[in-house]
Design a protein around this motif. Structure first.
Motif, PDB file in Angstrom:
ATOM      1  N   ILE A  31       0.824  -1.215   0.000  1.00 57.96           N
ATOM      2  CA  ILE A  31       0.000   0.000   0.000  1.00 57.96           C
ATOM      3  C   ILE A  31       0.854   1.260   0.000  1.00 57.96           C
ATOM      4  N   THR A  32       0.212   2.385  -0.238  1.00 59.11           N
ATOM      5  CA  THR A  32       0.916   3.663  -0.363  1.00 59.11           C
ATOM      6  C   THR A  32       1.388   4.227   0.967  1.00 59.11           C
ATOM      7  N   GLN A  33       0.944   3.657   2.073  1.00 59.15           N
ATOM      8  CA  GLN A  33       1.243   4.206   3.401  1.00 59.15           C
ATOM      9  C   GLN A  33       2.240   3.318   4.147  1.00 59.15           C
ATOM     10  N   ASP A  34       3.097   3.947   4.958  1.00 60.57           N
ATOM     11  CA  ASP A  34       4.034   3.229   5.819  1.00 60.57           C
ATOM     12  C   ASP A  34       3.317   2.855   7.118  1.00 60.57           C
ATOM     13  N   VAL A  35       3.350   1.577   7.467  1.00 58.57           N
ATOM     14  CA  VAL A  35       2.691   1.135   8.700  1.00 58.57           C
ATOM     15  C   VAL A  35       3.677   0.519   9.686  1.00 58.57           C
ATOM     16  N   THR A  36       4.981   0.659   9.417  1.00 51.65           N
ATOM     17  CA  THR A  36       5.956  -0.002  10.290  1.00 51.65           C
ATOM     18  C   THR A  36       5.893   0.526  11.721  1.00 51.65           C
ATOM     19  N   GLY A  37       5.629   1.813  11.899  1.00 51.12           N
ATOM     20  CA  GLY A  37       5.568   2.388  13.241  1.00 51.12           C
ATOM     21  C   GLY A  37       4.168   2.661  13.731  1.00 51.12           C
ATOM     22  N   LEU A  38       3.160   2.072  13.093  1.00 50.59           N
ATOM     23  CA  LEU A  38       1.771   2.314  13.477  1.00 50.59           C
ATOM     24  C   LEU A  38       1.525   1.851  14.905  1.00 50.59           C
ATOM     25  N   ALA A  39       0.957   2.743  15.723  1.00 57.03           N
ATOM     26  CA  ALA A  39       0.709   2.437  17.130  1.00 57.03           C
ATOM     27  C   ALA A  39      -0.741   2.033  17.342  1.00 57.03           C
ATOM     28  N   PRO A  40      -1.020   1.242  18.387  1.00 59.80           N
ATOM     29  CA  PRO A  40      -2.415   0.944  18.714  1.00 59.80           C
ATOM     30  C   PRO A  40      -3.210   2.223  18.931  1.00 59.80           C
ATOM     31  N   GLY A  41      -4.403   2.287  18.340  1.00 57.69           N
ATOM     32  CA  GLY A  41      -5.240   3.474  18.450  1.00 57.69           C
ATOM     33  C   GLY A  41      -4.939   4.549  17.430  1.00 57.69           C
ATOM     34  N   GLU A  42      -3.981   4.322  16.538  1.00 59.84           N
ATOM     35  CA  GLU A  42      -3.626   5.286  15.494  1.00 59.84           C
ATOM     36  C   GLU A  42      -4.154   4.791  14.161  1.00 59.84           C
ATOM     37  N   ALA A  43      -4.621   5.725  13.317  1.00 59.80           N
ATOM     38  CA  ALA A  43      -5.075   5.383  11.971  1.00 59.80           C
ATOM     39  C   ALA A  43      -4.200   6.094  10.945  1.00 59.80           C
ATOM     40  N   ARG A  44      -3.901   5.408   9.864  1.00 58.46           N
ATOM     41  CA  ARG A  44      -3.185   6.015   8.744  1.00 58.46           C
ATOM     42  C   ARG A  44      -3.965   5.745   7.468  1.00 58.46           C
ATOM     43  N   PHE A  45      -3.999   6.750   6.593  1.00 59.53           N
ATOM     44  CA  PHE A  45      -4.778   6.703   5.366  1.00 59.53           C
ATOM     45  C   PHE A  45      -3.875   6.281   4.217  1.00 59.53           C
ATOM     46  N   GLY A  46      -4.396   5.462   3.317  1.00 55.02           N
ATOM     47  CA  GLY A  46      -3.615   5.046   2.167  1.00 55.02           C
ATOM     48  C   GLY A  46      -4.491   4.375   1.138  1.00 55.02           C
ATOM     49  N   ALA A  47      -3.845   3.624   0.248  1.00 61.73           N
ATOM     50  CA  ALA A  47      -4.577   2.969  -0.835  1.00 61.73           C
ATOM     51  C   ALA A  47      -3.775   1.797  -1.356  1.00 61.73           C
ATOM     52  N   PRO A  51      -0.982  -2.056 -10.579  1.00 62.74           N
ATOM     53  CA  PRO A  51       0.429  -1.936 -10.971  1.00 62.74           C
ATOM     54  C   PRO A  51       0.704  -0.715 -11.845  1.00 62.74           C
ATOM     55  N   GLN A  52      -0.315  -0.229 -12.545  1.00 64.38           N
ATOM     56  CA  GLN A  52      -0.162   0.965 -13.384  1.00 64.38           C
ATOM     57  C   GLN A  52      -0.330   2.256 -12.598  1.00 64.38           C
ATOM     58  N   GLY A  53      -0.618   2.152 -11.291  1.00 66.44           N
ATOM     59  CA  GLY A  53      -0.650   3.328 -10.432  1.00 66.44           C
ATOM     60  C   GLY A  53      -1.997   3.982 -10.261  1.00 66.44           C
ATOM     61  N   ARG A  54      -3.076   3.336 -10.691  1.00 58.21           N
ATOM     62  CA  ARG A  54      -4.403   3.916 -10.497  1.00 58.21           C
ATOM     63  C   ARG A  54      -5.031   3.399  -9.204  1.00 58.21           C
ATOM     64  N   LEU A  55      -5.952   4.198  -8.651  1.00 60.27           N
ATOM     65  CA  LEU A  55      -6.598   3.836  -7.396  1.00 60.27           C
ATOM     66  C   LEU A  55      -7.474   2.611  -7.572  1.00 60.27           C
ATOM     67  N   LEU A  56      -7.208   1.611  -6.735  1.00 63.50           N
ATOM     68  CA  LEU A  56      -8.011   0.400  -6.724  1.00 63.50           C
ATOM     69  C   LEU A  56      -8.919   0.405  -5.494  1.00 63.50           C
ATOM     70  N   HIS A  57      -8.316   0.529  -4.295  1.00 63.14           N
ATOM     71  CA  HIS A  57      -9.084   0.569  -3.050  1.00 63.14           C
ATOM     72  C   HIS A  57      -8.430   1.557  -2.086  1.00 63.14           C
ATOM     73  N   ASP A  58      -9.216   2.489  -1.560  1.00 60.69           N
ATOM     74  CA  ASP A  58      -8.718   3.319  -0.464  1.00 60.69           C
ATOM     75  C   ASP A  58      -8.861   2.532   0.830  1.00 60.69           C
ATOM     76  N   LEU A  59      -8.105   2.917   1.848  1.00 61.03           N
ATOM     77  CA  LEU A  59      -8.196   2.229   3.133  1.00 61.03           C
ATOM     78  C   LEU A  59      -7.566   3.065   4.238  1.00 61.03           C
ATOM     79  N   PHE A  60      -8.049   2.814   5.450  1.00 65.57           N
ATOM     80  CA  PHE A  60      -7.410   3.307   6.661  1.00 65.57           C
ATOM     81  C   PHE A  60      -6.840   2.090   7.379  1.00 65.57           C
ATOM     82  N   VAL A  61      -5.569   2.150   7.763  1.00 63.89           N
ATOM     83  CA  VAL A  61      -4.974   1.088   8.574  1.00 63.89           C
ATOM     84  C   VAL A  61      -5.031   1.560  10.018  1.00 63.89           C
ATOM     85  N   VAL A  62      -5.719   0.811  10.864  1.00 61.20           N
ATOM     86  CA  VAL A  62      -5.980   1.212  12.249  1.00 61.20           C
ATOM     87  C   VAL A  62      -5.255   0.250  13.178  1.00 61.20           C
ATOM     88  N   GLY A  63      -4.296   0.775  13.949  1.00 62.95           N
ATOM     89  CA  GLY A  63      -3.498  -0.071  14.813  1.00 62.95           C
ATOM     90  C   GLY A  63      -4.289  -0.622  15.988  1.00 62.95           C
TER      91      GLY A  63
END
Length: 283
Positions: A31-47, A51-63
């Motif tokens: 995904i487009t977002q870095d989640v290596t340091g994601l903490a519990p209770g934190e949300a990060r936005f990404g997608a 492979p051609q770089g178009r939006l397939l699915h948006d998402l929030f990763v919630v620790g």
């Protein structure tokens, strides 16, 4: 106007629970977002991109204490689940649907953000402070005004924040949908699916087209309606409501111009959070 926060259940969203020893590295490579340091209770936005770089699915990763939730479009949860399972291969990753409801808590007044609720699982919306909080399995806090999801969509339109109905599936590049301005792309994280095209657009420096609001009199034009600057096409209408809509616009033609939609006068409006980026593009 009441200053009570507004609670809206987001029935258009659903959850995928992700766990296992390798979940961070697994997501980080996709995904487009870095989640290596994601903490519990934190949300990060990404997608997740094609492979051609178009939006397939948006998402929030919630620790969470163990693993994370993916907050995704309910209509596309099964499709995303299958896509993730395809990429999983031998990684030690678990994927499961989770039916906890998703909600939002926000203020009707721009610049006013509710305090974090005391009960339930809440994470700050990572796109903009004005978007408030995202709740997971959470009930409406005491004193909140309970509204439907349309109230949330109206707030996003006032703020000029596009959504899945604007960018669709495999139609739009994430930078055109302002993901880079809404904390949805980490350009320093390394590889992700579709990175080459996304990074190349960023390196070019000037983004020619972006989603931003247009204002006009009367009902919203149908999606796909041309936005004209004189006789030249300046973009197209996406979603909207009376007097206001999101549009995908060519910045060099739309900004500061006398626009029309369906023969009606219109103008592009640059939200405060986009001002610097738009100024660079027009400069």
């Amino acid at each position: 106007m009441s200053d009570a926060p507004i609670f809206a259940r987001l029935d258009s969203r659903a959850l995928i629970a992700v766990g296992g020893d390798d979940w961070r590295g697994f997501l980080n490579n996709l995904i487009t977002q870095d989640v290596t340091g994601l903490a519990p209770g934190e949300a990060r936005f990404g997608a997740l991109l094609t492979p051609q770089g178009r939006l397939l699915h948006d998402l929030f990763v919630v620790g969470r204490e163990e693993g994370a939730w993916l907050d995704v479009e309910a209509a596309h949860r099964e499709a995303l689940f299958r896509r993730l399972a395809m990429y999983r291969l031998r990684a030690k990753v678990t994927l499961a649907a989770d039916d906890a409801p998703v909600s939002a808590l926000f203020s009707a007044e721009p610049g006013s953000v509710p305090q974090r609720p005391g009960g339930g699982f809440w994470a700050a919306d990572p796109r903009l402070p004005d978007l408030g909080w995202r709740g997971y399995g959470a009930a409406a806090p005491a004193g909140a005004v309970v509204a439907d999801e349309a109230a949330r969509e109206a707030q996003k339109l006032r703020l000029g924040v596009p959504g899945p109905a604007d960018w669709g599936v495999e139609r739009t590049y994430p930078i055109e949908a302002d993901f880079d301005l809404l904390n949805g792309i980490d350009f320093k994280k390394g590889c992700f699916v579709g990175q080459e095209t996304t990074s190349r657009m960023k390196r070019r420096g000037t983004i020619r087209t972006r989603m931003l609001p247009i204002v006009f009199e009367g009902p919203p034009p149908p999606p796909g309606t041309e936005v004209l600057a004189g006789e030249r096409r300046a973009g197209e209408v996406l979603t909207g409501g009376p007097g206001r809509a999101m549009a995908l616009l060519r910045l060099d033609r739309a900004l500061g111009a006398d626009l029309t939609v369906e023969g009606r006068p219109a103008r592009a409006e640059v939200p405060a959070w986009m001002t610097e980026a738009v100024a660079e593009a027009s400069g």
